[in-house]
Design a protein around this motif. Structure first.
Motif, mmCIF file in Angstrom:
data_model
loop_
_atom_site.group_PDB
_atom_site.id
_atom_site.type_symbol
_atom_site.label_atom_id
_atom_site.label_comp_id
_atom_site.label_asym_id
_atom_site.label_seq_id
_atom_site.Cartn_x
_atom_site.Cartn_y
_atom_site.Cartn_z
ATOM 1 N N GLY A 7 45.431 32.219 40.817
ATOM 2 C CA GLY A 7 46.170 34.418 41.022
ATOM 3 C C GLY A 7 46.741 35.254 40.197
ATOM 4 O O GLY A 7 47.434 34.703 39.156
ATOM 5 N N PHE A 8 46.286 36.119 41.119
ATOM 6 C CA PHE A 8 47.456 37.843 41.057
ATOM 7 C C PHE A 8 48.633 37.546 41.439
ATOM 8 O O PHE A 8 48.384 36.883 42.777
ATOM 9 C CB PHE A 8 46.162 38.462 40.528
ATOM 10 C CG PHE A 8 44.977 38.832 39.810
ATOM 11 C CD1 PHE A 8 45.238 38.743 38.541
ATOM 12 C CD2 PHE A 8 44.289 38.334 39.762
ATOM 13 C CE1 PHE A 8 44.105 38.222 37.351
ATOM 14 C CE2 PHE A 8 43.085 37.832 39.257
ATOM 15 C CZ PHE A 8 43.324 38.434 38.596
ATOM 16 N N VAL A 13 48.375 43.265 40.829
ATOM 17 C CA VAL A 13 46.842 43.868 41.693
ATOM 18 C C VAL A 13 47.077 45.356 41.688
ATOM 19 O O VAL A 13 46.105 45.695 41.854
ATOM 20 C CB VAL A 13 46.937 43.300 42.894
ATOM 21 C CG1 VAL A 13 46.151 43.843 43.885
ATOM 22 C CG2 VAL A 13 46.377 41.300 43.264
ATOM 23 N N LEU A 14 48.469 45.805 42.661
ATOM 24 C CA LEU A 14 48.592 47.067 42.158
ATOM 25 C C LEU A 14 48.809 48.012 40.879
ATOM 26 O O LEU A 14 47.930 48.968 41.182
ATOM 27 C CB LEU A 14 50.385 47.214 42.886
ATOM 28 C CG LEU A 14 50.691 46.931 43.950
ATOM 29 C CD1 LEU A 14 52.290 46.932 44.548
ATOM 30 C CD2 LEU A 14 49.331 47.510 45.186
#
Length: 118
Positions: A7-8, A13-14
């Motif tokens: 995942g990240f 993500v931001l």
């Protein structure tokens, strides 16, 4: 034993959201000028059609009076879509000079041409 993370991270993500937002804002900023240019192009195209149509009508009127070589009468007309056109004619030395002007608020074009007497 290896610790695998799938995942990240929140930071990634931001950052991705920030880049997408900046791109969309840049695209949205160009929509106003594009819409304005499109409207101006549409008006110029309509004016060109009016000029061409009036030239064809004056040429046909000139051919109806052949071989007298009388210039067509001057006049003006306002179209329902707001375009105003005016035209005049003169007869210097075996030619008919036509001047046709058409325009809408903020945009005006003039067509000047000389036609030989029929």
């Amino acid at each position: 034993m290896r610790n695998l993370r799938l995942g990240f991270t929140l930071l990634e993500v931001l950052l991705a959201l920030l880049l997408i937002t900046m791109g969309l804002l840049g695209l949205a900023g160009t929509l106003g000028p594009i819409a304005k240019l499109s409207g101006e192009g549409r008006a110029k195209g309509r004016i060109a059609l009016v000029l061409e149509s009036r030239l064809d009508l004056l040429r046909a009127e000139l051919l109806r009076t052949a071989p007298a070589c009388n210039p067509p009468t001057a006049g003006s007309l306002q179209h329902p879509d707001g375009i105003v056109e005016s035209w005049s004619a003169a007869a210097p030395a075996g030619l008919i000079e036509l001047r046709i002007t058409a325009g809408i608020a903020g945009s005006q074009d003039t067509l000047v041409t000389r036609l030989p007497c029929p």
